[in-house]
Write an enzyme that holds these catalytic residues in place. Structure first.
Site, PDB file in Angstrom:
ATOM      1  CG  ASP A  59      -2.272   0.604   0.969  1.00  0.00           C
ATOM      2  OD1 ASP A  59      -2.284   1.806   0.656  1.00  0.00           O
ATOM      3  OD2 ASP A  59      -3.297  -0.095   1.053  1.00  0.00           O
TER       4      ASP A  59
ATOM      5  CG  HIS B 141      -4.392   2.678  -1.711  1.00  0.00           C
ATOM      6  ND1 HIS B 141      -4.287   3.499  -0.607  1.00  0.00           N
ATOM      7  CD2 HIS B 141      -5.726   2.546  -1.959  1.00  0.00           C
ATOM      8  CE1 HIS B 141      -5.509   3.831  -0.189  1.00  0.00           C
ATOM      9  NE2 HIS B 141      -6.393   3.287  -0.995  1.00  0.00           N
TER      10      HIS B 141
ATOM     11  CD  GLU C 290      -9.959   4.220  -0.244  1.00  0.00           C
ATOM     12  OE1 GLU C 290     -10.833   4.482   0.599  1.00  0.00           O
ATOM     13  OE2 GLU C 290      -8.792   3.925   0.050  1.00  0.00           O
TER      14      GLU C 290
ATOM     15  CD1 TRP D  29     -14.471  -1.759  -1.460  1.00  0.00           C
ATOM     16  CD2 TRP D  29     -14.435  -0.462   0.365  1.00  0.00           C
ATOM     17  NE1 TRP D  29     -14.017  -0.515  -1.837  1.00  0.00           N
ATOM     18  CE2 TRP D  29     -13.970   0.298  -0.733  1.00  0.00           C
ATOM     19  CE3 TRP D  29     -14.499   0.141   1.620  1.00  0.00           C
ATOM     20  CZ2 TRP D  29     -13.601   1.637  -0.615  1.00  0.00           C
ATOM     21  CZ3 TRP D  29     -14.116   1.473   1.742  1.00  0.00           C
ATOM     22  CH2 TRP D  29     -13.672   2.202   0.632  1.00  0.00           C
TER      23      TRP D  29
ATOM     24  CE1 TYR E 260     -14.216  -3.249   4.610  1.00  0.00           C
ATOM     25  CE2 TYR E 260     -12.983  -1.220   4.906  1.00  0.00           C
ATOM     26  CZ  TYR E 260     -13.401  -2.257   4.097  1.00  0.00           C
ATOM     27  OH  TYR E 260     -12.992  -2.319   2.791  1.00  0.00           O
TER      28      TYR E 260
ATOM     29  CG  ASP F  42     -10.510  -0.650   9.935  1.00  0.00           C
ATOM     30  OD1 ASP F  42     -11.534  -1.272   9.566  1.00  0.00           O
ATOM     31  OD2 ASP F  42     -10.151   0.425   9.408  1.00  0.00           O
TER      32      ASP F  42
ATOM     33  CD1 TRP G 132      -9.784  -1.896   6.213  1.00  0.00           C
ATOM     34  CD2 TRP G 132      -7.938  -2.034   4.960  1.00  0.00           C
ATOM     35  NE1 TRP G 132     -10.146  -2.345   4.968  1.00  0.00           N
ATOM     36  CE2 TRP G 132      -9.039  -2.446   4.183  1.00  0.00           C
ATOM     37  CE3 TRP G 132      -6.661  -2.052   4.376  1.00  0.00           C
ATOM     38  CZ2 TRP G 132      -8.916  -2.857   2.854  1.00  0.00           C
ATOM     39  CZ3 TRP G 132      -6.536  -2.463   3.059  1.00  0.00           C
ATOM     40  CH2 TRP G 132      -7.646  -2.853   2.311  1.00  0.00           C
ATOM     41  CB  THR G 133      -2.955  -2.494  10.384  1.00  0.00           C
ATOM     42  OG1 THR G 133      -2.117  -2.375   9.227  1.00  0.00           O
ATOM     43  CG2 THR G 133      -3.561  -3.869  10.437  1.00  0.00           C
ATOM     44  CD  GLU G 134      -5.569   2.713   7.429  1.00  0.00           C
ATOM     45  OE1 GLU G 134      -6.011   1.718   8.048  1.00  0.00           O
ATOM     46  OE2 GLU G 134      -5.992   3.047   6.303  1.00  0.00           O
TER      47      GLU G 134
END
Ligand code: ZN
Length: 485
Positions: free
Chosen positions: A154, A217, A281, A351, A377, A379, A426-428
């Site tokens: 990403d 991304h 995106e 999604w 989701y 996250d 997702w791991t932001e």
């Protein structure tokens, strides 16, 4: 018994099996792998006395289904193939993990509702170690989750080596720490580590589907190879989060050399039939301003820059097909595809709600449902409590439990195209495995039941009461979990 996901049929008997009599699993040699894995997983329960646990072949059973019979002196798991045997043994493992001295005798007949029962881990925004990934895969398999979607690159990091493109890991793997200078952070998975994880997962009947997110991304790619972008840079591997305007240049033929090298590498490392190509995106501002992209637009007789994405998707799907792989993409790849319709074999992962999935099966494409609007989701926070970790929204346990991959408005032929569902982590905001566990459990338990258990056997109250005992199993496996549901 509190098994999760709830089996299709359970007949409880009055008697019990004394766990001090449990032997190693033995039986049909074609199930050697499954028996060996079980003997490792349940080593602490195994007694070296006479044989009491037998695995038998029953060719009449369907793929992934099993029958588990527990009687006072004997436990038998029967299935047509390895997956069924493995799942039968995991059901037994659950009983062992939550009992003291004895397990109830019973007869269980079980089979899945959907074939795609998935979990995605983002290893780009934060890097997760090989032991953690294995721990998670083992825990997924306990719940009969059978697809591990590995988000490997990403904007914030490229995580595997590609032959001929060394800067992807030299620069793109973001080996530094965000705020603590001097402490090494990030990195990449070597080919050897990837093979090790793939075989560990395969032994547990978990298939690994790699994702390379294209053509957006891609800050990590652009920072490594600036000539792949429209402006030429400068670019950087991002340590911020969001959607960035810089994407791969649709007018530059060299992006296809890059895709070919990446797909050759993936085909060599991952036996799965699927490769996820992302496609979400993508911003089109750079393409609108770039002379090379404008030239491509004219050549392909397209009117708007955004349509270039469907042209690229078309090529990506084709390139994967040449390597024997089927492409999966996020639901954006359905859009702006009048001139270059989405190839028939491409699979949509829906999604942004379930609308993309609904539209895809109307167009005859296969679908995996992972709606951020219905709890998938993970996250997102567990609850509204401002002290809870997590991103953007809230995904309560009941929401992911009740997510049904089918929609009432689907025709039968359309519903048949729905392969199943998936939860995405997702791991932001998830910097380590401990927190990833906390975000994942018990939501994975709810997802598993939603995708495995026959619809008429699903009941959230009943699930919640079984979860109370199931939590002890998660504790025993040292999996951190959210506890307030
Ligand atoms: Zn361009």
């Amino acid at each position: 018994m509190s098994i999760i996901p709830k089996p299709a049929e359970i007949m409880e008997k009055e008697t019990v099996f004394d766990i001090k009599k449990l032997s190693k699993a033995s039986g049909d040699p074609s199930f050697k792998n499954e028996m060996e894995v079980f003997n490792i997983q349940c080593g602490e329960f195994i007694y070296s006395g006479p044989e009491t646990l037998v695995c038998e072949k029953d060719s009449a059973l369907k793929d992934e289904s099993y029958e588990l019979s527990i009687d006072p002196g004997r436990i038998c798991v029967a299935a047509a193939g390895g997956a069924g045997i493995y799942y039968g043994l995991q059901t037994l493992r659950q009983l062992l993990l939550s009992c003291d001295k004895e397990i109830p005798c019973c007869k269980i007949k079980d089979y899945p509702r959907f074939s795609w029962r998935g979990y995605m881990l983002d290893c780009s925004r934060h890097f997760f170690t090989v032991p953690f990934i294995k721990k998670m895969i083992d825990a997924l398999s306990l719940h009969r989750i059978n697809k591990f979607h590995w988000h490997l690159c990403d904007d914030q990091g490229w995580r595997f080596p590609v032959k001929g493109w060394p800067a992807l890991i030299e620069k793109g793997s973001r080996r530094e720490t965000l705020n603590v200078p001097g402490r090494e952070y990030g990195g990449f998975y070597t080919a050897e580590e990837i093979r090790d994880i793939v075989s560990f997962a395969a032994a547990r009947h978990v298939e690994i589907i790699p994702e390379v997110d294209l053509p957006g991304h891609t800050s990590a790619v652009l920072a490594s190879y600036p000539d792949l972008g429209c402006s030429g840079g400068p670019y950087r591997v991002e340590d911020r989060y969001g959607i960035f305007e810089d994407v791969l240049c649709a007018g530059n033929d060299r992006i296809f050399d890059f895709f070919a090298a990446v797909f050759d590498t993936l085909a060599g490392l991952f036996p799965s039939d699927w490769v996820h190509i992302g496609g979400d995106e993508v911003l089109y501002k750079r393409w609108s301003a770039c002379p090379k992209c404008q030239k491509r637009l004219e050549e392909q007789k397209l009117s708007e820059a955004r349509e270039l994405q469907s042209w690229i998707t078309h090529r990506l799907v084709q390139m994967l097909a040449e390597r024997g792989k089927t492409a999966i993409g996020w639901d954006e790849i359905l859009e702006d595809s009048k001139q270059f319709p989405l190839p028939e074999n491409a699979v949509i992962m829906s999604w942004r709600g379930k609308e993309g999935g609904l539209e895809a099966c109307r167009r005859g494409r296969k679908v995996i449902m992972s709606p951020n609007t219905e709890g998938c989701y993970i996250d997102y926070k567990h609850s509204e409590d401002p002290e809870e970790p997590g991103n953007i929204g809230i995904s309560p346990l009941s929401s992911i439990y009740n997510m049904d991959p089918l929609c009432p408005e689907m025709k039968e032929s359309e519903a048949a195209l729905v392969m199943g569902g998936q939860a995405n982590l997702w791991t932001e905001l998830i910097p380590n495995g401990r927190l990833a566990e906390y975000m994942s459990f018990p939501r994975i338990c709810a997802l598993a039941e939603g995708l495995w258990t026959p619809k008429d056997k699903k009941n959230y109250e009943d699930f919640s009461s079984r979860l109370a005992l199931h939590r002890l199993r998660l504790d025993r496996l040292d999996l951190l979990q959210y506890r307030r549901d």
